[in-house]
Write a protein that holds these residues in place. Structure first.
Motif, PDB file in Angstrom:
ATOM      1  N   LEU A 277      13.432   3.688   9.172  1.00  0.00           N
ATOM      2  CA  LEU A 277      12.617   3.608  10.385  1.00  0.00           C
ATOM      3  C   LEU A 277      13.273   4.248  11.612  1.00  0.00           C
ATOM      4  CD1 LEU A 277      11.008   1.725   8.525  1.00  0.00           C
ATOM      5  CD2 LEU A 277      10.725   0.168  10.432  1.00  0.00           C
TER       6      LEU A 277
ATOM      7  N   ARG B  57       9.265   6.722  12.541  1.00  0.00           N
ATOM      8  CA  ARG B  57       8.312   5.732  12.018  1.00  0.00           C
ATOM      9  C   ARG B  57       6.948   5.935  12.683  1.00  0.00           C
ATOM     10  NH1 ARG B  57       7.357   3.607  16.219  1.00  0.00           N
ATOM     11  NH2 ARG B  57       5.752   2.325  15.301  1.00  0.00           N
TER      12      ARG B  57
ATOM     13  N   ALA C  50       2.672   5.782  11.398  1.00  0.00           N
ATOM     14  CA  ALA C  50       1.973   6.541  10.349  1.00  0.00           C
ATOM     15  C   ALA C  50       1.869   8.043  10.628  1.00  0.00           C
ATOM     16  CB  ALA C  50       0.595   5.928  10.105  1.00  0.00           C
ATOM     17  N   PRO C  51       1.361   8.472  11.795  1.00  0.00           N
ATOM     18  CA  PRO C  51       1.245   9.929  11.981  1.00  0.00           C
ATOM     19  C   PRO C  51       2.604  10.622  12.036  1.00  0.00           C
ATOM     20  CG  PRO C  51      -0.205   8.743  13.505  1.00  0.00           C
ATOM     21  CD  PRO C  51       0.701   7.720  12.894  1.00  0.00           C
TER      22      PRO C  51
ATOM     23  N   ILE D  21       5.567   9.896  10.776  1.00  0.00           N
ATOM     24  CA  ILE D  21       6.287  10.023   9.505  1.00  0.00           C
ATOM     25  C   ILE D  21       5.820  11.299   8.796  1.00  0.00           C
ATOM     26  CG2 ILE D  21       6.619   9.016   7.203  1.00  0.00           C
ATOM     27  CD1 ILE D  21       6.097   6.253   8.494  1.00  0.00           C
TER      28      ILE D  21
ATOM     29  N   ARG E 173       7.903   6.015   1.955  1.00  0.00           N
ATOM     30  CA  ARG E 173       7.261   4.761   2.405  1.00  0.00           C
ATOM     31  C   ARG E 173       5.849   4.755   1.821  1.00  0.00           C
ATOM     32  NH1 ARG E 173       7.761   2.879   8.469  1.00  0.00           N
ATOM     33  NH2 ARG E 173       7.432   0.848   7.513  1.00  0.00           N
TER      34      ARG E 173
ATOM     35  N   ASN F 165       4.144  -0.480  17.737  1.00  0.00           N
ATOM     36  CA  ASN F 165       4.236   0.690  18.621  1.00  0.00           C
ATOM     37  C   ASN F 165       3.338   1.789  18.097  1.00  0.00           C
ATOM     38  OD1 ASN F 165       5.617   3.603  18.860  1.00  0.00           O
ATOM     39  ND2 ASN F 165       5.738   2.487  20.777  1.00  0.00           N
TER      40      ASN F 165
ATOM     41  N   ALA G 138       5.281   7.211  17.713  1.00  0.00           N
ATOM     42  CA  ALA G 138       4.632   7.013  16.414  1.00  0.00           C
ATOM     43  C   ALA G 138       3.700   8.164  16.035  1.00  0.00           C
ATOM     44  CB  ALA G 138       3.822   5.706  16.442  1.00  0.00           C
TER      45      ALA G 138
ATOM     46  N   THR H 226      -1.967   6.642  19.361  1.00  0.00           N
ATOM     47  CA  THR H 226      -3.307   6.150  19.017  1.00  0.00           C
ATOM     48  C   THR H 226      -3.754   5.058  19.997  1.00  0.00           C
ATOM     49  OG1 THR H 226      -2.356   4.590  17.415  1.00  0.00           O
ATOM     50  CG2 THR H 226      -2.964   6.764  16.592  1.00  0.00           C
TER      51      THR H 226
ATOM     52  N   GLN I 270       9.081  -3.642  17.046  1.00  0.00           N
ATOM     53  CA  GLN I 270       8.578  -2.337  17.525  1.00  0.00           C
ATOM     54  C   GLN I 270       7.877  -2.495  18.878  1.00  0.00           C
ATOM     55  OE1 GLN I 270       8.414  -3.349  14.370  1.00  0.00           O
ATOM     56  NE2 GLN I 270       8.397  -1.660  12.919  1.00  0.00           N
TER      57      GLN I 270
ATOM     58  N   GLY J  93      -3.158   0.215  16.198  1.00  0.00           N
ATOM     59  CA  GLY J  93      -3.276   1.397  15.346  1.00  0.00           C
ATOM     60  C   GLY J  93      -3.524   0.985  13.902  1.00  0.00           C
ATOM     61  N   ALA J  94      -3.300   1.915  12.981  1.00  0.00           N
ATOM     62  CA  ALA J  94      -3.440   1.603  11.555  1.00  0.00           C
ATOM     63  C   ALA J  94      -2.542   2.523  10.749  1.00  0.00           C
ATOM     64  CB  ALA J  94      -4.886   1.768  11.100  1.00  0.00           C
ATOM     65  N   ASP J  95      -2.180   2.055   9.577  1.00  0.00           N
ATOM     66  CA  ASP J  95      -1.384   2.870   8.645  1.00  0.00           C
ATOM     67  C   ASP J  95      -2.226   3.426   7.514  1.00  0.00           C
ATOM     68  OD1 ASP J  95       0.629   0.973  10.030  1.00  0.00           O
ATOM     69  OD2 ASP J  95       1.771   2.659   9.247  1.00  0.00           O
TER      70      ASP J  95
ATOM     71  N   ASN K 167      -2.206  -2.460   8.880  1.00  0.00           N
ATOM     72  CA  ASN K 167      -1.369  -2.156  10.053  1.00  0.00           C
ATOM     73  C   ASN K 167      -0.194  -3.136  10.045  1.00  0.00           C
ATOM     74  OD1 ASN K 167      -0.854  -0.631  12.484  1.00  0.00           O
ATOM     75  ND2 ASN K 167      -1.391  -2.457  13.637  1.00  0.00           N
TER      76      ASN K 167
ATOM     77  N   PHE L 143       3.385  -4.800   6.353  1.00  0.00           N
ATOM     78  CA  PHE L 143       2.011  -4.602   6.840  1.00  0.00           C
ATOM     79  C   PHE L 143       1.100  -5.710   6.317  1.00  0.00           C
ATOM     80  CE2 PHE L 143       4.131  -0.525   6.293  1.00  0.00           C
ATOM     81  CZ  PHE L 143       4.025   0.003   7.577  1.00  0.00           C
TER      82      PHE L 143
HETATM   83  O1  MRU Z   1       6.760   0.126  10.135  1.00  0.00           O
HETATM   84  P1  MRU Z   1       6.262   1.033  11.224  1.00  0.00           P
HETATM   85  O2  MRU Z   1       6.983   0.828  12.521  1.00  0.00           O
HETATM   86  O3  MRU Z   1       6.238   2.483  10.787  1.00  0.00           O
HETATM   87  O4  MRU Z   1       4.754   0.579  11.452  1.00  0.00           O
HETATM   88  C1  MRU Z   1       3.960   1.267  12.378  1.00  0.00           C
HETATM   89  C2  MRU Z   1       2.621   0.657  12.586  1.00  0.00           C
HETATM   90  O5  MRU Z   1       2.247  -0.278  11.925  1.00  0.00           O
HETATM   91  C3  MRU Z   1       1.722   1.319  13.587  1.00  0.00           C
HETATM   92  O6  MRU Z   1       0.877   0.372  14.177  1.00  0.00           O
HETATM   93  C4  MRU Z   1       0.849   2.358  12.860  1.00  0.00           C
HETATM   94  O7  MRU Z   1       1.653   3.262  12.143  1.00  0.00           O
HETATM   95  C5  MRU Z   1      -0.028   3.124  13.785  1.00  0.00           C
HETATM   96  S1  MRU Z   1       0.947   4.191  14.801  1.00  0.00           S
HETATM   97  C6  MRU Z   1       0.112   5.368  15.553  1.00  0.00           C
END
Ligand code: MRU
Length: 337
Positions: A46, A49, A51-52, A54, A86, A149, A154, A160, A187, A226-228, A238, A304
């Protein structure tokens, strides 16, 4: 070609540099990702970190090694190793699959860098669009709550859900934000507070168990997260704790919004029950470094959780504000990523 972002720096011919997010807020250390092992390790630990981000950083890592004469087999292997670093965030998977598809069709690897920049620019524009659209859901003077975050640490641009907070602040000047600290890795407490401070958005940090009480007092007007990974039926994975917030919102009649680019949607997954949830090291829960406050415990530490679609008021993507009826009409299911 050059990117100079708050969390990632890339320049043609140079190694990718990422801001080590495990060291924020006390240290701003930039780490060079030279080898595949270093890049995979940075994602797993991390250091990079969200989603976008990474996925975008994996793209730039591949761009940084594509012209080094390593051969197609090695690049295929590298993209698979990155994809597996991940399991929950789908952006990385979409990018790595696309990368391998293009790699198998192209004669040389000169396209990789341009492609990585195109994905970056698309994410940056999506962030702006989500900010503008999301802010139409916010009223002047609103108290908003967020989790984890979701900003420039991110994603590209202002991220987001964070982009909605920033845009609302720019438009109205008088919104305020409650930031969930986001156990176990903080975070919210470490990263979102750092970013909100930099952007001049007023906020108060709370521990995760304070949200219910704030809501009961009428002090939260909306929640933006946000969401993963979002399944075709709208269920959204998320950061752990998001589901609890959505349940609280339902009880208190508070709108709960997911903000994510289309790259976070997994049209092939029918529902959230199919989303793989990353399980992480027990030391994240037992304590940190020398400070193990519960040294002899087994733990349960999923990174998550999944919020079912029926708890989500709307999904804000770069294409629009999607409601339940849009999801039922197949707007996510029919998406071509
Ligand atoms: O484990 P992390 O810190 O990578 O988790 C990040 C999240 O859960 C964020 O809310 C998600 O990736 C959306 S970020 C634009």
């Amino acid at each position: 070609m050059k990117i100079d972002h708050i969390s990632l720096k890339y320049e043609t011919g140079l190694p990718l540099k990422i801001l080590d997010q495990t060291r924020i807020p006390h240290h701003e250390d930039w780490v060079e990702c030279l080898t595949l092992d270093e890049m995979v390790d940075a994602i797993k630990k991390l250091k990079v970190r969200g989603a976008p981000l990474i996925g975008l950083s994996a793209n730039f890592y591949l761009a940084s090694i594509a012209d080094k004469g390593l051969g197609i087999d090695y690049l295929m292997k590298a993209s698979k190793a990155l994809e597996e670093s991940r399991p929950t965030a789908v952006n990385l998977i979409h990018y790595m699959r696309k990368f391998r598809e293009l790699l198998s069709k192209m004669e040389s690897q000169s396209w990789v860098e341009n492609w990585a920049f195109e994905q970056w620019e698309a994410d940056r524009l999506a962030s702006e669009k989500m900010g503008t659209l999301g802010a139409t859901l916010v009223k002047p003077g609103a108290n908003l709550l967020t989790h984890c975050n979701t900003g420039g640490l991110a994603a590209a641009g202002n991220g987001t859900a964070f982009s909605v907070l920033k845009k609302s602040h720019d438009l109205f000047g008088d919104i305020s934000v409650y930031v969930d600290e986001t156990r176990p890795l903080l975070q919210g407490g470490r990263l979102t507070t750092w970013e909100l401070k930099k952007q001049g958005v007023p906020f108060k940090l709370i521990t995760d168990n304070m949200a219910a009480s704030l809501m009961s007092m009428g002090k939260v007007d909306a929640v933006f997260v946000g969401a993963d990974r979002i399944a075709a039926n709208g269920d959204a994975a998320n950061k752990i704790g998001t589901y609890g917030l959505a349940v609280l919102c339902k009880y208190h009649n508070i709108p709960f919004y997911i903000v994510a680019p289309e790259k976070t949607i997994d049209p092939e997954l029918e529902s959230g029950s199919g989303i793989p949830i990353e399980q992480r090291n027990r030391d994240e829960v037992r304590g940190w470094n020398e400070n193990l406050w519960a040294p002899d415990c087994e733990t349960y530490n999923p990174a998550f959780d999944v919020t079912p679609a029926n708890l989500i008021t709307a999904w804000v993507t770069e294409k629009g504000i999607m409601r339940d009826e849009n999801i039922k009409q197949g707007v996510f299911k029919n998406l071509k990523i």
